[in-house]
Design an enzyme around this catalytic site. Structure first.
Site, PDB file in Angstrom:
ATOM      1  N   ASP A  11      -5.782  -2.535   5.458  1.00  0.00           N
ATOM      2  CA  ASP A  11      -5.134  -2.050   4.254  1.00  0.00           C
ATOM      3  C   ASP A  11      -4.084  -3.110   3.874  1.00  0.00           C
ATOM      4  O   ASP A  11      -3.712  -3.935   4.725  1.00  0.00           O
ATOM      5  CB  ASP A  11      -4.468  -0.694   4.582  1.00  0.00           C
ATOM      6  CG  ASP A  11      -3.421  -0.316   3.568  1.00  0.00           C
ATOM      7  OD1 ASP A  11      -3.752  -0.302   2.376  1.00  0.00           O
ATOM      8  OD2 ASP A  11      -2.262  -0.056   3.969  1.00  0.00           O
ATOM      9  N   ASP A  13      -0.851  -2.712   1.321  1.00  0.00           N
ATOM     10  CA  ASP A  13       0.539  -2.216   1.224  1.00  0.00           C
ATOM     11  C   ASP A  13       0.951  -1.439   2.466  1.00  0.00           C
ATOM     12  O   ASP A  13       0.289  -0.465   2.844  1.00  0.00           O
ATOM     13  CB  ASP A  13       0.685  -1.271   0.027  1.00  0.00           C
ATOM     14  CG  ASP A  13       0.750  -2.017  -1.288  1.00  0.00           C
ATOM     15  OD1 ASP A  13       1.546  -2.939  -1.399  1.00  0.00           O
ATOM     16  OD2 ASP A  13      -0.013  -1.649  -2.202  1.00  0.00           O
ATOM     17  N   ASP A 191      -3.958   8.273  -6.417  1.00  0.00           N
ATOM     18  CA  ASP A 191      -5.256   7.692  -6.784  1.00  0.00           C
ATOM     19  C   ASP A 191      -6.246   8.837  -6.981  1.00  0.00           C
ATOM     20  O   ASP A 191      -6.378   9.708  -6.130  1.00  0.00           O
ATOM     21  CB  ASP A 191      -5.769   6.768  -5.666  1.00  0.00           C
ATOM     22  CG  ASP A 191      -4.949   5.497  -5.541  1.00  0.00           C
ATOM     23  OD1 ASP A 191      -4.327   5.088  -6.539  1.00  0.00           O
ATOM     24  OD2 ASP A 191      -4.922   4.911  -4.449  1.00  0.00           O
TER      25      ASP A 191
HETATM   26  O1  M1P Z   1      -1.268   0.779  -1.058  1.00  0.00           O
HETATM   27  C1  M1P Z   1      -2.256   0.966  -1.984  1.00  0.00           C
HETATM   28  C2  M1P Z   1      -1.728   1.660  -3.215  1.00  0.00           C
HETATM   29  O2  M1P Z   1      -0.847   0.784  -3.879  1.00  0.00           O
HETATM   30  C3  M1P Z   1      -0.282   1.291  -5.037  1.00  0.00           C
HETATM   31  O3  M1P Z   1       0.431   2.444  -4.709  1.00  0.00           O
HETATM   32  P1  M1P Z   1       1.945   2.748  -5.136  1.00  0.00           P
HETATM   33  O4  M1P Z   1       2.216   1.966  -6.360  1.00  0.00           O
HETATM   34  O5  M1P Z   1       1.966   4.229  -5.306  1.00  0.00           O
HETATM   35  O6  M1P Z   1       2.796   2.312  -3.974  1.00  0.00           O
HETATM   36  C4  M1P Z   1      -1.349   1.675  -6.029  1.00  0.00           C
HETATM   37  O7  M1P Z   1      -1.951   0.502  -6.502  1.00  0.00           O
HETATM   38  C5  M1P Z   1      -2.371   2.587  -5.402  1.00  0.00           C
HETATM   39  O8  M1P Z   1      -3.468   2.738  -6.271  1.00  0.00           O
HETATM   40  C6  M1P Z   1      -2.872   2.013  -4.119  1.00  0.00           C
HETATM   41  O9  M1P Z   1      -3.716   2.934  -3.479  1.00  0.00           O
END
Ligand code: M1P
Length: 257
Positions: A11, A13, A191
């Site tokens: 993953d 983020d 999402d």
């Molecule tokens: O970590 C993945 C997520 O990153 C973003 O989430 P958020 O802005 O809520 O932190 C979005 O791009 C989300 O779609 C994605 O799953």
């Protein structure tokens, strides 16, 4: 351990980078070392542009960043794998609009806009609905919030469950009629995508080619967007608490003799 038929999926983020921030040089070089041992893939919930921006921070522009990231990693799965790249080539693309159609899309978006118009939270900015190829991303604070506002909303949401409450409202409104699934992808948004289009979607590109499929993610709890891939029997799932934790586990698993 024979690593020739091993792939490690990450993953982005919270696992390789802090949410929506760039990869550090340390992580970048550790991934470079890992690539010498095994195949490496990214499985982000975000669209390709955001993943590229975070994982190719030195690129001059968005196009170059995308080119770099899809060529740097063996696989890049954005939007949960609905957009799939292998060795720099686009190998799959799924459209949510193609599946649910314009009329349902509009009903869904209209409901979200009405719902968001009816709630009060400490701060609201812009870009509340991001229409992507394989999913719709709904963001109560608005995606154009600053980094500071993002963190404040994340803390507020933790306490007040703004997103969880909205997911309940979406389920109550659309039930199984629309065939949609919702996940709290990151810190500030939801999402929304057709049932089954979660991160396990990416496995179709790798399951026949590898004996061991590792997956590292931070949102591995039910309702988080790493949950299904983490819990899937085809993967060896690792739940991490930060990019530093990912680095520590990689060192232990692949670099200690
Ligand atoms: O970590 C993945 C997520 O990153 C973003 O989430 P958020 O802005 O809520 O932190 C979005 O791009 C989300 O779609 C994605 O799953």
């Amino acid at each position: 351990m024979d690593l020739s038929k091993t792939i490690v999926l990450f993953d982005v983020d919270g696992t390789l980078t802090k949410s929506r921030l760039s990869v550090t040089e340390e992580m970048d070089s550790l991934l470079g070392e890992l690539k010498k041992k095994v195949k490496v893939g990214l499985v982000g919930g975000s669209d390709l542009g955001k993943i590229a921006e975070q994982m190719s921070p030195k690129a001059l522009d968005a196009e170059q960043a995308i080119y770099e990231v899809v060529n740097k990693y063996d696989y890049v799965f954005s939007e949960n794998g609905l957009i799939a790249y292998e060795a720099g080539k686009l190998v799959g693309k799924k459209s949510m609009l193609g599946v649910i159609g314009e009329e349902k899309c509009q009903r869904f978006i209209n409901f979200c806009l009405r719902y968001l118009g009816g709630i009060e939270i400490p701060v609201k900015r812009g870009n509340f609905i991001e229409f992507r190829t394989g999913m719709i991303n709904v963001c109560p604070i608005g995606r154009t919030c600053s980094q500071e506002e993002r963190l404040q909303f994340a803390a507020y949401d933790e306490q007040h469950k703004v997103r969880e409450t909205m997911v309940s409202a979406l389920k109550a409104e659309f039930g199984s009629e629309f065939g949609l699934q919702y996940s709290l992808g990151g810190q500030i948004s939801i999402d929304c995508f057709p049932v089954g289009w979660d991160k396990t979607f990416c496995l179709q590109y790798v399951e026949a080619k590898f004996d061991r499929i590792y997956f590292f993610g931070d949102r591995t709890f039910p309702g988080g967007n790493d949950y299904e891939l983490f819990a899937d029997p085809r993967t060896i799932g690792h739940s991490v608490t930060s990019p530093e934790h990912t680095q520590q586990l990689l060192q232990e698993l692949f670099f200690s003799s």
